[in-house]
Enzyme design. Structure first.
Site, PDB file in Angstrom:
ATOM      1  N   LYS A 104       0.819  -1.217   0.000  1.00 58.55           N
ATOM      2  CA  LYS A 104       0.000   0.000   0.000  1.00 58.55           C
ATOM      3  C   LYS A 104       0.854   1.269   0.000  1.00 58.55           C
ATOM      4  O   LYS A 104       0.622   2.172  -0.796  1.00 58.55           O
ATOM      5  CB  LYS A 104      -0.933  -0.043   1.217  1.00 58.55           C
ATOM      6  CG  LYS A 104      -1.856   1.139   1.376  1.00 58.55           C
ATOM      7  CD  LYS A 104      -3.045   0.818   2.247  1.00 58.55           C
ATOM      8  CE  LYS A 104      -2.710   0.038   3.484  1.00 58.55           C
ATOM      9  NZ  LYS A 104      -1.936   0.822   4.468  1.00 58.55           N
ATOM     10  N   THR A 111       4.017   1.538  -0.821  1.00 57.37           N
ATOM     11  CA  THR A 111       4.772   1.545  -2.080  1.00 57.37           C
ATOM     12  C   THR A 111       3.905   2.109  -3.203  1.00 57.37           C
ATOM     13  O   THR A 111       4.367   2.940  -4.005  1.00 57.37           O
ATOM     14  CB  THR A 111       5.224   0.106  -2.419  1.00 57.37           C
ATOM     15  OG1 THR A 111       5.984  -0.400  -1.317  1.00 57.37           O
ATOM     16  CG2 THR A 111       6.073   0.059  -3.675  1.00 57.37           C
ATOM     17  N   ALA A 130      -3.527   1.540  13.274  1.00 57.69           N
ATOM     18  CA  ALA A 130      -4.812   1.491  12.560  1.00 57.69           C
ATOM     19  C   ALA A 130      -5.750   0.424  13.102  1.00 57.69           C
ATOM     20  O   ALA A 130      -6.940   0.460  12.812  1.00 57.69           O
ATOM     21  CB  ALA A 130      -4.565   1.251  11.073  1.00 57.69           C
ATOM     22  N   PHE A 161       3.449  -8.748  -9.495  1.00 54.52           N
ATOM     23  CA  PHE A 161       4.613  -9.579  -9.183  1.00 54.52           C
ATOM     24  C   PHE A 161       5.032 -10.310 -10.461  1.00 54.52           C
ATOM     25  O   PHE A 161       4.191 -10.598 -11.325  1.00 54.52           O
ATOM     26  CB  PHE A 161       4.271 -10.594  -8.081  1.00 54.52           C
ATOM     27  CG  PHE A 161       4.357 -10.016  -6.692  1.00 54.52           C
ATOM     28  CD1 PHE A 161       5.401 -10.346  -5.840  1.00 54.52           C
ATOM     29  CD2 PHE A 161       3.396  -9.114  -6.232  1.00 54.52           C
ATOM     30  CE1 PHE A 161       5.492  -9.811  -4.566  1.00 54.52           C
ATOM     31  CE2 PHE A 161       3.478  -8.566  -4.960  1.00 54.52           C
ATOM     32  CZ  PHE A 161       4.533  -8.920  -4.118  1.00 54.52           C
ATOM     33  N   TRP A 203       7.024  -0.815  -7.797  1.00 48.87           N
ATOM     34  CA  TRP A 203       8.136  -1.406  -7.050  1.00 48.87           C
ATOM     35  C   TRP A 203       9.352  -1.555  -7.967  1.00 48.87           C
ATOM     36  O   TRP A 203      10.475  -1.257  -7.576  1.00 48.87           O
ATOM     37  CB  TRP A 203       7.718  -2.771  -6.486  1.00 48.87           C
ATOM     38  CG  TRP A 203       8.752  -3.383  -5.591  1.00 48.87           C
ATOM     39  CD1 TRP A 203       8.910  -3.175  -4.250  1.00 48.87           C
ATOM     40  CD2 TRP A 203       9.795  -4.290  -5.977  1.00 48.87           C
ATOM     41  NE1 TRP A 203       9.980  -3.897  -3.784  1.00 48.87           N
ATOM     42  CE2 TRP A 203      10.547  -4.591  -4.823  1.00 48.87           C
ATOM     43  CE3 TRP A 203      10.163  -4.880  -7.191  1.00 48.87           C
ATOM     44  CZ2 TRP A 203      11.636  -5.457  -4.832  1.00 48.87           C
ATOM     45  CZ3 TRP A 203      11.249  -5.729  -7.210  1.00 48.87           C
ATOM     46  CH2 TRP A 203      11.981  -6.018  -6.042  1.00 48.87           C
TER      47      TRP A 203
END
Length: 559
Positions: A73, A75, A275, A384, A412
């Site tokens: 998140k 990233t 959170a 990914f 990423w």
């Protein structure tokens, strides 16, 4: 060739002087308190300075329920901000500060990853500008003044068995959860049971993050309830004359911290309430300041949308009068397969059946954002290398049935360039959508009804069971006049239920509220469910075991 670690990427980068980053916002060196070459604090009084520009567009990044497979998140938040900057948008990112507890525990740091990071990564994850230490000091000053008041004659007639205020430390230290203190001779205090919370669970942190300025912070700190008298009356920090000194300790901490992404996009990193216990968002001051200086602001809520986004929208936006223009919901194919029952070791194999079984978790969060809160949303699939085309297509087609597009995020691996597709979809949503933002519940309904509304509408529960202790506290809080404040649900982040083992989109369950506590300074009631605790512990093999520093002061092992 192996992948570089996050810390290696960050250490190879050449950041710009923070004064150059400030210039992008129209700030001069006189507006900054410099903390070395790459960090600065910015005076919140600049919010009063007229910029003459239109109000900024506010973008909230949230996610599915977190899994061991990882979602990315922060990233994505950083990468989409860099993507917006690449599209020529005047962009700022606003994030929370990492807590040392998770850094040395299981989760690791919180400065993004790969080529979508904020720097200096090591500083941000370790101490930073000292804000959390200041918050811990303010919390513990109040604890010291409370115990001292009792020792020095107890003029307020505080019942030592009804003290609710705990000390705090920014570390995962289960040994301190429940302690006995005040031992020794007659000059060493009053013997009583006590305990520590982690600093990010302190009400001082929540009040700090919801304050609009130093005066508001001082008033909020004054309203904190620390104990009850023998007559059952609440005792506040103001009655102990502690809030002025607490605010003095926090004077500099209240200024947002300015840093940058790897690509030189300005970033405010400020505040960090947990959170799953508190409201999980960066400070109101930093968000407002980001909106003051930029045209597009990307921020995030902690954990999944059932926690971070719900609290961002129902608590922070309500108190600060903010309205998001678009929401990004982050997921990975791997995490969705995990939700569908695949073991972590087998997530690299294509498995459309498991993906289909896990997708309802994502779809529930999408429905909540678009149908409960009525906000435009895009799903960001954090890609990914081993995700297959068939898997990505399945996610896209299921989301499109709900009228929501999917953008593939490659931030990423590629930084801002990998976030451009997502950034374009965000801009399109903002330009074309007319969000009619609604809160999940109305403040005027009773406490019980507010909790039931969150549980049924957001989690998909059939209802809520209240323990006798919670029901009794609900009556007391109503009698004290605290029935018109928002609810902050303390619930496991791993499931839509209060049972961490129930993945996907469970049905036929109830939520059990075992305890209610009032955070009068923050301005909300915390409803504790399941096994949530305010002081985590370290795992069998803490991340701290891999962190080291060499003779040149270069840190290794942070992630």
């Amino acid at each position: 060739m192996g992948f570089k670690s996050d810390i290696e990427i960050a250490q190879e980068a050449t950041p710009q002087d923070i004064r150059e980053i400030a210039k992008k916002l129209g700030l001069t060196e006189d507006d900054l308190d410099l903390y070395g070459k790459y960090k600065a604090k910015v005076d919140y009084n600049l919010l009063k300075k007229e910029t003459g520009k239109k109000p900024a567009k506010l973008i909230l990044t949230t996610a599915i329920n977190p899994t061991p497979a990882g979602e990315g998140k922060t990233t994505t938040t950083i990468g989409v901000a860099d993507g917006l900057a690449k599209l020529g948008k005047n962009t700022l990112v606003a994030l929370r500060e990492p807590s040392l507890g998770p850094v040395f525990g299981v989760k690791g740091g919180a400065a993004g990853g790969g080529y979508a990071q904020v720097v200096p990564m090591e500083d941000i994850n370790l101490h930073f500008t000292g804000d959390f230490h200041a918050i811990g000091a303010a919390n513990n000053l109040l604890a010291a003044m409370l115990d001292n008041h009792i020792k020095q004659g107890n003029e307020l007639k505080i019942d030592a068995k009804k003290i609710t205020w705990r000390r705090c430390v920014d570390m995962n230290d289960r040994q301190l959860r429940n302690i006995v203190d005040g031992l020794g001779g007659s000059g060493d205090g009053v013997v009583r049971e006590d305990g520590f919370d982690i600093t990010v669970a302190s009400e001082v942190m929540a009040a700090f993050c919801l304050s609009s300025d130093i005066s508001d912070l001082k008033a909020r700190l004054g309203r904190i309830i620390v104990a009850y008298s023998y007559a059952g009356e609440p005792i506040t920090a103001e009655q102990l004359k502690a809030n002025g000194a607490m605010a003095a300790l926090l004077k500099d901490a209240l200024k947002p911290n300015l840093v940058q992404t790897l690509e030189g996009t300005p970033a405010f990193i400020h505040g960090g309430p947990f959170a799953n216990i508190a409201h999980g968002c960066n400070s109101v001051i930093a968000t407002r300041m980001a909106m003051h200086f930029a045209d597009y602001v990307v921020t995030e809520g902690g954990f999944g949308a059932d926690l971070g986004a719900e609290k961002f929208l129902d608590i922070k936006c309500r108190m600060a009068n903010l309205k998001p223009d678009a929401v990004i919901i982050v997921a990975t194919v791997r995490a969705l397969k995990y939700n569908g029952g695949v073991a972590k070791a087998d997530l690299n194999n294509e498995n459309l059946e498991a993906l289909k079984a896990g997708l309802p978790n994502l779809l529930k969060h999408v429905e909540n954002i678009t149908q409960v809160f009525k906000l435009p949303a895009v799903v960001a699939i954090n890609e990914f290398p081993l995700d297959t085309e068939a898997e990505l297509q399945l996610v896209k087609s299921e989301c499109q049935k709900l009228g929501v597009n999917v953008a593939i995020s490659q931030v990423w691996a590629k930084g801002g360039e990998g976030g451009e597709e997502l950034a374009k979809e965000v801009v399109r949503l903002i330009d074309e959508s007319e969000g009619t933002f609604e809160y999940c519940y109305d403040l005027d309904i009773p406490i019980k009804e507010k909790i039931e509304t969150i549980a049924t509408r957001i989690y998909g529960a059939d209802g809520v069971d209240f323990t006798p202790a919670a029901a009794k506290e609900m009556d007391r809080l109503t009698a004290l006049g605290f029935d018109k404040v928002p609810i902050c649900m303390a619930k496991t982040q791993y499931s839509l239920t209060d049972d961490a083992t129930k993945l996907g989109r469970p049905t036929g369950f109830k939520i059990t509220v075992r305890q209610l506590t009032i955070s009068a300074g923050a301005g909300f009631i915390i409803a504790l469910t399941g096994e949530i605790m305010k002081m985590p512990g370290l795992p069998k093999v803490p991340a701290a075991e891999k962190i080291d520093v060499d003779e040149n002061g270069v840190i290794a092992g942070l992630f």
